[in-house]
Design an enzyme around this catalytic site. Structure first.
Site, short mmCIF file in Angstrom:
data_model
loop_
_atom_site.label_atom_id
_atom_site.label_comp_id
_atom_site.label_asym_id
_atom_site.label_seq_id
_atom_site.Cartn_x
_atom_site.Cartn_y
_atom_site.Cartn_z
N ASP A 170 -11.85 9.06 -7.93
CA ASP A 170 -11.36 7.86 -8.62
C ASP A 170 -11.74 8.00 -10.09
OD1 ASP A 170 -10.41 5.37 -9.24
OD2 ASP A 170 -11.69 4.26 -7.85
N GLU A 191 -1.63 7.82 -11.71
CA GLU A 191 -1.25 6.48 -12.16
C GLU A 191 -1.27 6.39 -13.69
OE1 GLU A 191 -4.16 3.88 -10.25
OE2 GLU A 191 -4.32 5.29 -8.59
N ARG A 213 1.99 -7.21 -9.05
CA ARG A 213 2.26 -6.60 -7.75
C ARG A 213 2.29 -7.62 -6.63
NH1 ARG A 213 -3.08 -3.29 -5.57
NH2 ARG A 213 -4.55 -5.00 -5.70
N GLN A 226 -8.07 -8.09 -8.36
CA GLN A 226 -7.92 -6.67 -8.71
C GLN A 226 -6.44 -6.33 -8.98
OE1 GLN A 226 -10.23 -3.65 -7.88
NE2 GLN A 226 -8.94 -2.39 -6.60
N HIS A 262 1.09 2.37 -10.52
CA HIS A 262 0.13 2.84 -9.50
C HIS A 262 0.86 3.75 -8.50
CE1 HIS A 262 -3.11 2.86 -6.64
NE2 HIS A 262 -3.79 1.93 -7.27
N ARG A 280 0.87 -1.19 0.00
CA ARG A 280 0.00 0.00 0.00
C ARG A 280 0.90 1.23 0.00
NH1 ARG A 280 -4.55 0.35 -1.73
NH2 ARG A 280 -5.34 -1.35 -0.44
#
Ligand code: BG6
Length: 296
Positions: free
Chosen positions: A203, A264, A86, A81, A159, A57
């Site tokens: 978002d 991003e 990652r 997701q 990201h 995170r």
């Protein structure tokens, strides 16, 4: 020592400035820190897991081969997701240049997280190049379709969690007039606002942004981050704000949304498609350039 490798991470130190460093976890090939002259530029949650138990995170997680959770596409619908890059441990391929200091990481289906490759059985070869300049950080990706038979289709996205002094005094420039999809209200429109500012959860996927538009994050009139994109037409702008932050176990402190902003760059609006043997490359460059309003 300009490159220090431990079992879990690589630290690059700029040869002319020991206070300019980048730290990359082998897990996810995730950049978790970028310091310019001793000042951290990226946001990392205090509760981020750095032990490979879940995606990090903060920093710069890598999104591949699917952005978000895509239920509509047969091939990627079972992947979690943001895909498998990652949450796979990448191979450190070593130094490729000493000036500017540059290293590479690699991932393919034989070393990627087997729980994920069981859900998406494609052949691929990823090479991430990380270049630490005296005043910039470049991350470049090459995706190769290593299958002899099948096309490869994928999304890619950096990201990037940027550190900001106060989100309420922060805005993002140079997205005016761009088509976007607001993931919260599920609507597409052209953003006519002169700048993007933040008063609530945000978002938004900006799509097919003019390649020459250079996105800048501006705090109280001063440019604090410049995000340049090569071959990355889309950019997601995300801030979870209060409730969403509260719901994320690995997001700490809970008011950390005030200090972060995700910008991003990616190729997420449509899939990139590669024929067998073909390669695709894209780059993100973070820096701190002078203010340059290209559109208001
Ligand atoms: C962003 C998405 O890219 O990532 C958001 O646009 C999402 O919708 C965010 O909430 C964080 O995703 P995750 O999987 O790291 O919690």
């Amino acid at each position: 020592m300009t490159i220090q490798e431990t079992e879990s991470q690589i630290v690059l130190t700029h040869p002319d400035n020991k206070n300019t460093t980048v730290t990359i976890l082998k897990y996810g090939a995730t950049v978790i820190s970028w310091k310019l002259n001793g000042i951290e530029q990226l946001w990392l949650s205090d509760a981020a897991k750095l032990d490979g138990s879940r995606p990090v995170r903060g920093g710069i997680p890598l999104v591949f081969p699917v952005f978000g959770k895509n239920q509509n596409d047969e091939l990627v619908k079972d992947l979690p997701q943001h895909g498998l890059a990652r949450n796979s441990t990448w191979e450190f391929l070593g130094q490729v240049k000493s000036n500017p200091l540059t290293v590479q990481f690699g991932l393919n289906e034989t070393i990627a997280n087997p729980e994920m490759t069981a859900l998406w059985k494609e052949k691929f070869n990823l090479i991430l190049t990380v270049e630490l300049g005296s005043d910039y950080l470049k991350t470049a990706i090459e995706v190769e379709n290593s299958s002899n038979e099948r096309d490869l289709k994928f999304n890619w996205l950096f990201h990037t969690y940027l550190k900001v002094p106060d989100i309420e005094d922060t805005m993002v420039s140079n997205l005016t007039g761009m088509k976007c999809f607001d993931s919260l209200i599920k609507e597409s429109f052209v953003d006519k606002h002169p700048v993007v500012n933040f008063t609530k959860e945000t978002d938004v996927i900006y799509q097919n942004i003019d390649p020459e538009r250079v996105i800048q994050v501006v705090n109280q009139g001063k440019p604090i981050h410049t995000v340049k994109r090569i071959n990355l037409p889309d950019t997601v702008v995300w801030n979870p704000w209060i409730e969403k932050s509260a719901g994320m176990a690995d997001f700490e402190p809970k008011n950390g949304y005030l200090d972060m902003l995700c910008v991003e760059p990616g190729h997420v609006h449509e899939f990139v498609k590669l024929a067998p043997g073909e390669k695709w490359q894209a780059t993100q460059i973070l820096s701190k350039d002078a203010l340059n309003y290209q559109a208001i």
